[in-house]
Each structure stands twice: as structure tokens, then as C-alpha cells.
Write a protein that holds these residues in place. Structure first.
Motif, PDB file in Angstrom:
ATOM      1  N   HIS A 164       0.845  -1.195   0.000  1.00 52.65           N
ATOM      2  CA  HIS A 164       0.000   0.000   0.000  1.00 52.65           C
ATOM      3  C   HIS A 164       0.881   1.245   0.000  1.00 52.65           C
ATOM      4  O   HIS A 164       2.070   1.176   0.311  1.00 52.65           O
ATOM      5  CB  HIS A 164      -0.896  -0.007   1.248  1.00 52.65           C
ATOM      6  CG  HIS A 164      -1.760  -1.224   1.322  1.00 52.65           C
ATOM      7  ND1 HIS A 164      -2.981  -1.310   0.710  1.00 52.65           N
ATOM      8  CD2 HIS A 164      -1.557  -2.421   1.926  1.00 52.65           C
ATOM      9  CE1 HIS A 164      -3.503  -2.498   0.935  1.00 52.65           C
ATOM     10  NE2 HIS A 164      -2.655  -3.198   1.678  1.00 52.65           N
ATOM     11  N   ARG A 165       0.299   2.375  -0.297  1.00 46.78           N
ATOM     12  CA  ARG A 165       1.064   3.632  -0.310  1.00 46.78           C
ATOM     13  C   ARG A 165       1.684   3.923   1.059  1.00 46.78           C
ATOM     14  O   ARG A 165       2.722   4.548   1.144  1.00 46.78           O
ATOM     15  CB  ARG A 165       0.187   4.787  -0.764  1.00 46.78           C
ATOM     16  CG  ARG A 165      -0.181   4.656  -2.222  1.00 46.78           C
ATOM     17  CD  ARG A 165      -0.791   5.911  -2.812  1.00 46.78           C
ATOM     18  NE  ARG A 165      -1.288   5.639  -4.148  1.00 46.78           N
ATOM     19  CZ  ARG A 165      -0.541   5.559  -5.230  1.00 46.78           C
ATOM     20  NH1 ARG A 165       0.744   5.746  -5.147  1.00 46.78           N
ATOM     21  NH2 ARG A 165      -1.060   5.291  -6.410  1.00 46.78           N
ATOM     22  N   THR A 166       1.078   3.429   2.117  1.00 39.91           N
ATOM     23  CA  THR A 166       1.649   3.627   3.451  1.00 39.91           C
ATOM     24  C   THR A 166       2.938   2.832   3.633  1.00 39.91           C
ATOM     25  O   THR A 166       3.687   3.084   4.570  1.00 39.91           O
ATOM     26  CB  THR A 166       0.639   3.230   4.548  1.00 39.91           C
ATOM     27  OG1 THR A 166       0.238   1.873   4.338  1.00 39.91           O
ATOM     28  CG2 THR A 166      -0.579   4.145   4.532  1.00 39.91           C
ATOM     29  N   ASP A 167       3.207   1.861   2.748  1.00 37.64           N
ATOM     30  CA  ASP A 167       4.430   1.057   2.805  1.00 37.64           C
ATOM     31  C   ASP A 167       5.597   1.728   2.077  1.00 37.64           C
ATOM     32  O   ASP A 167       6.707   1.212   2.094  1.00 37.64           O
ATOM     33  CB  ASP A 167       4.207  -0.322   2.172  1.00 37.64           C
ATOM     34  CG  ASP A 167       3.148  -1.121   2.904  1.00 37.64           C
ATOM     35  OD1 ASP A 167       3.148  -1.095   4.151  1.00 37.64           O
ATOM     36  OD2 ASP A 167       2.333  -1.772   2.229  1.00 37.64           O
ATOM     37  N   GLN A 216      11.407  -6.294   2.903  1.00 33.89           N
ATOM     38  CA  GLN A 216      10.614  -5.349   3.688  1.00 33.89           C
ATOM     39  C   GLN A 216      11.159  -5.266   5.117  1.00 33.89           C
ATOM     40  O   GLN A 216      11.781  -6.215   5.604  1.00 33.89           O
ATOM     41  CB  GLN A 216       9.154  -5.819   3.740  1.00 33.89           C
ATOM     42  CG  GLN A 216       8.428  -5.737   2.415  1.00 33.89           C
ATOM     43  CD  GLN A 216       7.994  -4.323   2.139  1.00 33.89           C
ATOM     44  OE1 GLN A 216       7.065  -3.829   2.758  1.00 33.89           O
ATOM     45  NE2 GLN A 216       8.653  -3.672   1.214  1.00 33.89           N
ATOM     46  N   GLU A 270       5.984   3.322  -7.890  1.00 36.80           N
ATOM     47  CA  GLU A 270       5.089   4.324  -8.495  1.00 36.80           C
ATOM     48  C   GLU A 270       5.535   4.664  -9.908  1.00 36.80           C
ATOM     49  O   GLU A 270       4.719   4.773 -10.815  1.00 36.80           O
ATOM     50  CB  GLU A 270       5.029   5.575  -7.630  1.00 36.80           C
ATOM     51  CG  GLU A 270       4.292   5.351  -6.325  1.00 36.80           C
ATOM     52  CD  GLU A 270       4.262   6.596  -5.475  1.00 36.80           C
ATOM     53  OE1 GLU A 270       3.135   7.057  -5.201  1.00 36.80           O
ATOM     54  OE2 GLU A 270       5.327   7.101  -5.103  1.00 36.80           O
ATOM     55  N   ASP A 321      -3.257   0.322  -3.777  1.00 32.92           N
ATOM     56  CA  ASP A 321      -4.088   1.520  -3.540  1.00 32.92           C
ATOM     57  C   ASP A 321      -3.396   2.761  -3.995  1.00 32.92           C
ATOM     58  O   ASP A 321      -2.286   2.812  -4.357  1.00 32.92           O
ATOM     59  CB  ASP A 321      -4.502   1.644  -2.090  1.00 32.92           C
ATOM     60  CG  ASP A 321      -3.334   1.855  -1.143  1.00 32.92           C
ATOM     61  OD1 ASP A 321      -2.187   1.794  -1.575  1.00 32.92           O
ATOM     62  OD2 ASP A 321      -3.601   2.071   0.046  1.00 32.92           O
TER      63      ASP A 321
END
Length: 67
Positions: free
Chosen positions: A21-24, A31, A48, A67
Motif C-alpha cells: 500500500h502507499r503507506t508502505d 521489507q 510508483e 491503492d
């Protein structure tokens, strides 16, 4: 002075595809939640700029932005 010890909650490079997600972001492989002792050097992926899908050049794991 006490040191902070971070224990990874998942094995590194255990899956062929990961949903993120964009929060990642910023996205890196492995990770932060993955164990590093048996993995490759950390590499940052421009998910992106890659149209929402990036492949790690070390382990070939595919990351998909959902997302």
C-alpha cells in the motif's frame, strides 16, 4: 544504555508476489518486517514510477501497489 532489538515478524523472500500500500512507501526488498540474516542486500524499488508493479532484481519477488 539499553539497545533496541527488532525481531522480524516474517521470513524474507518467502513469497513470489507481495501486495503493498502507499503507506508502505518508500518500498524496499526485503521489507522491514522481514528477517535480513538470510536475505539479499536491501534494494529500494520505484513502484510508483514502474506503474504500480516492481520486481526485485535480487530475488525476483514482485510487488504490486494495491491503492
Amino acid at each position: 544504555m539499553a539497545e533496541s532489538v527488532h525481531t522480524a515478524s516474517s521470513p524474507a523472500n518467502a513469497q513470489l508476489e507481495y501486495q503493498v500500500h502507499r503507506t508502505d512507501l518508500p518500498l524496499c526488498c526485503p521489507q522491514p518486517s522481514m528477517a535480513l540474516w538470510n536475505s539479499h542486500p536491501r534494494v529500494y524499488l520505484a513502484i510508483e514510477a514502474d506503474g504500480g508493479r516492481s520486481e526485485c532484481p535480487y530475488c525476483s519477488a514482485v510487488y504490486v501497489l494495491v491503492d
